[in-house]
Motif scaffolding. Structure first.
Motif, PDB file in Angstrom:
ATOM      1  N   ASP A   4       4.264   6.012 -24.412  1.00 24.30           N
ATOM      2  CA  ASP A   4       4.064   5.811 -22.982  1.00 24.30           C
ATOM      3  C   ASP A   4       4.054   7.149 -22.255  1.00 24.30           C
ATOM      4  O   ASP A   4       4.928   7.989 -22.481  1.00 24.30           O
ATOM      5  N   VAL A   5       3.087   7.339 -21.376  1.00 27.49           N
ATOM      6  CA  VAL A   5       3.066   8.494 -20.481  1.00 27.49           C
ATOM      7  C   VAL A   5       3.850   8.125 -19.227  1.00 27.49           C
ATOM      8  O   VAL A   5       3.604   7.087 -18.611  1.00 27.49           O
ATOM      9  N   ARG A   6       4.791   8.976 -18.839  1.00 26.92           N
ATOM     10  CA  ARG A   6       5.670   8.655 -17.714  1.00 26.92           C
ATOM     11  C   ARG A   6       5.296   9.407 -16.432  1.00 26.92           C
ATOM     12  O   ARG A   6       5.413   8.872 -15.341  1.00 26.92           O
ATOM     13  N   GLU A   7       4.913  10.673 -16.562  1.00 26.02           N
ATOM     14  CA  GLU A   7       4.547  11.497 -15.411  1.00 26.02           C
ATOM     15  C   GLU A   7       3.409  12.416 -15.826  1.00 26.02           C
ATOM     16  O   GLU A   7       3.194  12.641 -17.020  1.00 26.02           O
ATOM     17  N   PHE A   8       2.726  13.011 -14.830  1.00 28.11           N
ATOM     18  CA  PHE A   8       1.680  13.975 -15.163  1.00 28.11           C
ATOM     19  C   PHE A   8       1.457  14.905 -13.988  1.00 28.11           C
ATOM     20  O   PHE A   8       1.889  14.629 -12.851  1.00 28.11           O
ATOM     21  N   ALA A   9       0.768  16.002 -14.244  1.00 25.73           N
ATOM     22  CA  ALA A   9       0.424  16.963 -13.191  1.00 25.73           C
ATOM     23  C   ALA A   9      -0.846  17.697 -13.591  1.00 25.73           C
ATOM     24  O   ALA A   9      -0.994  18.127 -14.739  1.00 25.73           O
ATOM     25  N   TRP A  10      -1.773  17.853 -12.637  1.00 21.02           N
ATOM     26  CA  TRP A  10      -3.018  18.582 -12.865  1.00 21.02           C
ATOM     27  C   TRP A  10      -2.755  20.077 -13.016  1.00 21.02           C
ATOM     28  O   TRP A  10      -1.971  20.665 -12.262  1.00 21.02           O
ATOM     29  N   ALA A  11      -3.469  20.727 -13.938  1.00 23.61           N
ATOM     30  CA  ALA A  11      -3.501  22.179 -13.982  1.00 23.61           C
ATOM     31  C   ALA A  11      -4.341  22.685 -12.817  1.00 23.61           C
ATOM     32  O   ALA A  11      -5.274  21.998 -12.376  1.00 23.61           O
ATOM     33  N   PRO A  12      -4.059  23.878 -12.267  1.00 16.23           N
ATOM     34  CA  PRO A  12      -4.832  24.392 -11.124  1.00 16.23           C
ATOM     35  C   PRO A  12      -6.325  24.505 -11.401  1.00 16.23           C
ATOM     36  O   PRO A  12      -7.140  24.385 -10.485  1.00 16.23           O
ATOM     37  N   THR A  13      -6.714  24.709 -12.657  1.00 15.81           N
ATOM     38  CA  THR A  13      -8.132  24.795 -12.998  1.00 15.81           C
ATOM     39  C   THR A  13      -8.815  23.438 -13.055  1.00 15.81           C
ATOM     40  O   THR A  13     -10.044  23.343 -13.016  1.00 15.81           O
ATOM     41  N   GLY A  14      -8.033  22.371 -13.181  1.00  8.42           N
ATOM     42  CA  GLY A  14      -8.593  21.035 -13.341  1.00  8.42           C
ATOM     43  C   GLY A  14      -9.064  20.736 -14.745  1.00  8.42           C
ATOM     44  O   GLY A  14      -9.571  19.649 -15.018  1.00  8.42           O
ATOM     45  N   ASP A  36       0.875  -1.178   0.000  1.00  9.13           N
ATOM     46  CA  ASP A  36       0.000   0.000   0.000  1.00  9.13           C
ATOM     47  C   ASP A  36       0.909   1.224   0.000  1.00  9.13           C
ATOM     48  O   ASP A  36       1.588   1.499   1.001  1.00  9.13           O
ATOM     49  N   GLU A  37       0.918   1.980  -1.076  1.00  7.43           N
ATOM     50  CA  GLU A  37       1.908   3.053  -1.206  1.00  7.43           C
ATOM     51  C   GLU A  37       1.396   4.150  -2.129  1.00  7.43           C
ATOM     52  O   GLU A  37       0.297   4.068  -2.681  1.00  7.43           O
ATOM     53  N   GLY A  38       2.218   5.202  -2.277  1.00  7.89           N
ATOM     54  CA  GLY A  38       1.877   6.289  -3.186  1.00  7.89           C
ATOM     55  C   GLY A  38       0.681   7.093  -2.732  1.00  7.89           C
ATOM     56  O   GLY A  38      -0.083   7.599  -3.557  1.00  7.89           O
ATOM     57  N   GLY A  39       0.493   7.257  -1.432  1.00  7.62           N
ATOM     58  CA  GLY A  39      -0.666   7.964  -0.926  1.00  7.62           C
ATOM     59  C   GLY A  39      -0.677   9.443  -1.292  1.00  7.62           C
ATOM     60  O   GLY A  39       0.352  10.111  -1.225  1.00  7.62           O
ATOM     61  N   ARG A  40      -1.873   9.956  -1.652  1.00  9.12           N
ATOM     62  CA  ARG A  40      -2.033  11.372  -1.998  1.00  9.12           C
ATOM     63  C   ARG A  40      -3.308  11.916  -1.350  1.00  9.12           C
ATOM     64  O   ARG A  40      -4.348  11.274  -1.356  1.00  9.12           O
ATOM     65  N   TRP A  41      -3.212  13.134  -0.813  1.00  4.21           N
ATOM     66  CA  TRP A  41      -4.325  13.775  -0.124  1.00  4.21           C
ATOM     67  C   TRP A  41      -5.358  14.313  -1.105  1.00  4.21           C
ATOM     68  O   TRP A  41      -5.025  14.838  -2.158  1.00  4.21           O
ATOM     69  N   SER A  42      -6.635  14.228  -0.702  1.00  5.36           N
ATOM     70  CA  SER A  42      -7.666  14.991  -1.398  1.00  5.36           C
ATOM     71  C   SER A  42      -7.510  16.451  -1.000  1.00  5.36           C
ATOM     72  O   SER A  42      -6.955  16.762   0.063  1.00  5.36           O
ATOM     73  N   PRO A  43      -7.967  17.401  -1.821  1.00  6.84           N
ATOM     74  CA  PRO A  43      -7.802  18.822  -1.491  1.00  6.84           C
ATOM     75  C   PRO A  43      -8.403  19.228  -0.149  1.00  6.84           C
ATOM     76  O   PRO A  43      -7.895  20.146   0.498  1.00  6.84           O
ATOM     77  N   ASP A  44      -9.482  18.559   0.275  1.00  4.89           N
ATOM     78  CA  ASP A  44     -10.082  18.911   1.561  1.00  4.89           C
ATOM     79  C   ASP A  44      -9.452  18.167   2.731  1.00  4.89           C
ATOM     80  O   ASP A  44      -9.841  18.369   3.901  1.00  4.89           O
ATOM     81  N   GLY A  45      -8.461  17.306   2.456  1.00  6.98           N
ATOM     82  CA  GLY A  45      -7.747  16.607   3.516  1.00  6.98           C
ATOM     83  C   GLY A  45      -8.512  15.489   4.185  1.00  6.98           C
ATOM     84  O   GLY A  45      -8.073  14.953   5.207  1.00  6.98           O
ATOM     85  N   PRO A  64      -7.834  19.371  -8.631  1.00  2.00           N
ATOM     86  CA  PRO A  64      -7.875  20.473  -7.659  1.00  2.00           C
ATOM     87  C   PRO A  64      -9.206  20.618  -6.936  1.00  2.00           C
ATOM     88  O   PRO A  64      -9.242  21.075  -5.788  1.00  2.00           O
ATOM     89  N   ASP A  65     -10.322  20.229  -7.581  1.00  2.00           N
ATOM     90  CA  ASP A  65     -11.618  20.316  -6.897  1.00  2.00           C
ATOM     91  C   ASP A  65     -11.954  19.052  -6.109  1.00  2.00           C
ATOM     92  O   ASP A  65     -12.997  18.978  -5.441  1.00  2.00           O
ATOM     93  N   GLY A  66     -11.098  18.036  -6.172  1.00  4.08           N
ATOM     94  CA  GLY A  66     -11.289  16.815  -5.406  1.00  4.08           C
ATOM     95  C   GLY A  66     -12.326  15.864  -5.948  1.00  4.08           C
ATOM     96  O   GLY A  66     -12.623  14.850  -5.317  1.00  4.08           O
ATOM     97  N   GLU A  67     -12.884  16.144  -7.133  1.00  7.44           N
ATOM     98  CA  GLU A  67     -13.963  15.311  -7.654  1.00  7.44           C
ATOM     99  C   GLU A  67     -13.494  14.218  -8.597  1.00  7.44           C
ATOM    100  O   GLU A  67     -14.267  13.309  -8.921  1.00  7.44           O
ATOM    101  N   ARG A  68     -12.258  14.290  -9.045  1.00 10.82           N
ATOM    102  CA  ARG A  68     -11.726  13.291  -9.971  1.00 10.82           C
ATOM    103  C   ARG A  68     -10.329  12.856  -9.531  1.00 10.82           C
ATOM    104  O   ARG A  68      -9.664  13.551  -8.762  1.00 10.82           O
ATOM    105  N   ILE A  69      -9.918  11.713 -10.046  1.00 13.00           N
ATOM    106  CA  ILE A  69      -8.564  11.210  -9.799  1.00 13.00           C
ATOM    107  C   ILE A  69      -7.952  10.857 -11.148  1.00 13.00           C
ATOM    108  O   ILE A  69      -8.558  10.129 -11.945  1.00 13.00           O
ATOM    109  N   ALA A  70      -6.780  11.384 -11.399  1.00  9.27           N
ATOM    110  CA  ALA A  70      -6.009  10.968 -12.568  1.00  9.27           C
ATOM    111  C   ALA A  70      -5.044   9.870 -12.146  1.00  9.27           C
ATOM    112  O   ALA A  70      -4.561   9.854 -11.010  1.00  9.27           O
ATOM    113  N   PHE A  71      -4.770   8.944 -13.049  1.00  6.65           N
ATOM    114  CA  PHE A  71      -3.827   7.865 -12.754  1.00  6.65           C
ATOM    115  C   PHE A  71      -3.235   7.338 -14.052  1.00  6.65           C
ATOM    116  O   PHE A  71      -3.714   7.647 -15.152  1.00  6.65           O
ATOM    117  N   LEU A  72      -2.186   6.545 -13.923  1.00  3.08           N
ATOM    118  CA  LEU A  72      -1.570   5.895 -15.069  1.00  3.08           C
ATOM    119  C   LEU A  72      -1.987   4.431 -15.108  1.00  3.08           C
ATOM    120  O   LEU A  72      -2.065   3.762 -14.070  1.00  3.08           O
TER     121      LEU A  72
END
Length: 698
Positions: free
Chosen positions: A225-235, A87-96, A138-146
């Motif tokens: 292949d996609v190697r890394e990604f990052a959300w834009a602040p607007t989502g 169990d690894e790679g944990g990430r917080w939702s924006p509201d914690g 950023p709005d916490g309603e979606r999750i991006a993943f590889l």
């Protein structure tokens, strides 16, 4: 400058009841008592830190990783997951309130969600080819993943249509009546293996899935292949890293792209230079993207820099042109005015900051240690980080943004290691050509200054890697068994600027060997090492240098050659990084045979007399076991004592991520080999007390 050939220093990884205790030296079996802290993620409000704790489990011969929380104010922590899984790679939702993570508890890696306040984890994906690297929008309603995608037109990854006329029990039919030979692999790519497995034709792409429920949407599509990604602040969009230039085995040029988070649109390319670009990070206002990259083409020695580029497109700006080391993991400050990043520097790895518009680079977190990971609270006031030093495996701390108020939060190995470690001594040794070799010496715990000790010279992998101020169970283990351990950073090593990487003049063997012997001669001059009881060891590039050494000198009375490169021509033909050889030695093999031969340790083994232990991973695609077999066969043919140990199922990461039982066995075999050939039958003669180890070369 991306590292290609791997091994550095074997970090700890690992679990179960603590073996040993205060007053005893470190043992190989302590692997089962050690724990590794990874991946410090501070909560949005800065009140807690989420981290992963990894342990080796003896009875399962496997690793277990769990998510933990600890308050930034200090005090008792909380264990979030308890499954016998990674169990690894944990990430917080924006509201914690929620944490997304990956787990293989159901057999394949999937994205899971768990409430911070308590409750059961639930799977959010169920993809046959798995999912990893989750990140909340950023709005916490979606999750991006590889996630991996099967090749177009095939029933599943790894299956090839059967040859015409084929018949027999190995032939299967899918629901459309197509015949498949399930265990046949058809190879069209130049490189068909990675790590421990053959490539199955699948591609890694970017997906977005609603947190509340629904099917994932594939955002990127194509033969890349996609190697890394990052959300834009607007989502509304995501930046990602991919090589879309054609054949990925011939072109190493990763670029930064931007794509709609809704999927279906053509990605927009942001970086246009010929060198690789990666690690994208958005500014809080969404106007800029920071990234790491280089303009150099096919040059592994070239320095990488931190750049910013307008998110809508434009000319990138280099922010670290005057900074001599390679930035990693950029993160914008909350106001967008500066960028924090990590970089190695002379055996350490620190956190630095630079203004977004350019200016002086300043150190934010320093010390004689290696910082492996960090994150910043939403208000920018607190930084959580994981760091290791020679007397401490990776541990968790927090610090204020101005570099004050550092506070340790979690050090899981303090009790186990208390009073059991030897402290390395730093050395700097002048070379005949006006350079300086930097390194460390580890004496046996409570060593007697009137005795002479056997010594093992270790060589790191890479070759563009480095030894540093971090914990090494293996070095402490050898010191506890009565050996002096010498480990240095010869030319080619990272963390000393581009000039040091180029100081070998396009060679590997001779210039690096001169640096190693210069450091060794300095150590011998101090009087506490027996020059008749010297050993040499290393893995990957370190294995190359150990094999080079035994073909060029008889001063070493024992050697350990691990996962080595011994013949550059056949290495080019069998490794998963053939372009590495072309870039390092200037061209295609058939145009360069004499140079490859002159730089291959195999060419000089006819002079070898050193008893040598050889170690290989059965499924190592980076330095295939045939490279080690060549050295073993040559030494046996010459009548030199040699033994080869091949670990089944293991790849190039044997010493760091291999099966726990194999890692313990490996350490004990190495120590046993050196004890057989380097330990005296009776105590050595007394000598004058040794001087300060740094000598006049500090």
């Amino acid at each position: 400058m991306s590292l290609i050939l791997l091994p550095v220093l074997l970090p700890v990884l690992l679990s179960s009841p603590a073996s040993g205790g205060p007053g005893r030296g470190i043992t190989a079996e302590d692997l089962y008592g050690l724990a590794e802290v990874r991946d410090a993620r501070i909560s949005p409000d800065g009140s807690k830190v989420l981290f992963t704790l990894v342990r080796a489990v003896r009875d399962r011969n496997a690793y277990d990783a769990d998510l933990h929380l600890v308050p930034t104010s200090g005090g008792e922590g909380q264990r979030l997951t308890t499954a016998e899984a990674m169990d690894e790679g944990g990430r917080w939702s924006p509201d914690g309130r929620t944490i997304a993570f990956t787990s293989d508890r159901t057999g394949t890696s999937q994205v899971w969600l768990i409430p911070v306040a308590g409750g059961e984890a639930r799977a959010r994906t169920n993809r046959p080819l798995g999912a990893r690297n989750p990140a909340f929008s950023p709005d916490g309603e979606r999750i991006a993943f590889l996630g991996k995608v099967a090749p177009e037109g095939k029933a599943r990854a790894g299956r090839e249509p059967a040859a015409k006329g084929a018949a027999g029990p190995g032939i299967e039919k899918d629901e459309e009546g197509r015949e498949f030979a399930g265990d046949v692999q058809v190879i069209d790519r130049m490189v068909y293996r990675r790590e421990t497995h053959n490539l199955d034709g699948s591609r890694t792409h970017l997906f977005v899935v609603p947190v509340a429920g629904g099917e994932p949407v594939q955002v990127t599509v194509g033969d890349f292949d996609v190697r890394e990604f990052a959300w834009a602040p607007t989502g509304a969009s995501l930046a990602f890293v991919a090589n879309r230039n054609g054949d990925p085995d011939l072109d190493q040029n990763d670029d930064i792209w931007v794509v709609s988070a809704e999927g279906g649109g053509e990605p927009r390319r942001l970086t246009l230079n010929d060198g690789p670009d990666f690690s994208p990070a958005w500014s809080p206002d969404g106007k800029w993207i920071a990234y790491v990259g280089t303009e150099a083409i096919d040059d592994l020695k070239a320095e990488e820099d931190l750049w910013v580029v307008p998110a809508e497109g434009g000319k990138p700006v280099n922010l670290t042109a005057s900074f001599s080391n390679d930035p990693e993991s950029p993160v914008f400050s909350p106001n967008g005015g500066s960028i924090l990043f990590r970089a190695s520097a002379r055996g350490n790895a620190h956190v630095f900051t630079v203004p977004r518009e350019g200016g002086e680079v300043e150190q934010r977190i320093g010390g004689d240690r290696v910082i492996s990971d960090f994150s910043v609270s939403r208000d920018g006031n607190t930084i959580a980080f994981v760091a290791s030093d020679p007397m401490r495996p990776p541990a968790l701390s927090v610090i204020l943004r101005d570099g004050t108020g550092e506070k340790p939060l979690h050090d899981p190995n303090a009790e186990l290691l208390a009073g059991r470690l030897a402290k390395p001594e730093e050395i700097r040794v002048a070379t005949p050509d006006g350079h300086q070799v930097h390194g460390w010496v580890l004496r046996p715990p409570n060593s007697d200054p009137s005795r002479k000790y056997p010594c093992v010279l270790y060589v790191h992998g890479g070759p563009y890697s480095f030894f540093g101020n971090r914990f090494s169970q293996e070095f402490q283990f050898l010191a506890a068994r009565g050996f002096v351990v010498l480990y240095v950073n010869p030319r080619l090593s990272a963390g000393y600027g581009e000039g040091w990487r180029r100081a070998a003049g396009g060679e590997w063997g001779a210039p690096v060997f001169r640096d190693l012997t210069t450091a060794l001669d300095h150590l011998l001059s101090l009087g506490f090492v027996d020059e008749e009881r010297l050993g040499i060891a290393g893995g990957s590039f370190g294995g190359y240098m150990a094999a080079w050494a035994i073909g060029h000198t008889g001063r070493f009375k024992a050697a350990v050659v691990e996962r080595c490169v011994s013949d550059l021509l056949s290495f080019w033909g069998t490794t998963d990084v053939p372009r590495f050889v072309e870039m390092e030695f200037g061209g295609l093999p058939w145009d360069n045979l004499d140079r490859l031969r002159s730089q291959s340790p195999l060419s000089y083994l006819e002079s070898a007399k050193t008893p040598t232990l050889l170690i290989a991973g059965e499924k190592d695609a980076r330095t295939p076991p045939s490279q080690t077999e060549l050295v073993h066969r040559a030494l046996r043919r010459l009548g030199v004592p040699a033994r080869m140990v091949v670990y089944p199922r293991e790849g190039h990461d044997l010493s760091r991520r291999g099966e726990p039982v194999h890692r313990v066995d490996r350490m004990n075999r190495i120590a046993g080999w050196f004890e057989t050939y380097l330990m005296p039958k009776s105590p050595t003669e007394t000598v004058s007390p040794s001087p300060d180890i740094g000598g006049a070369n500090k």
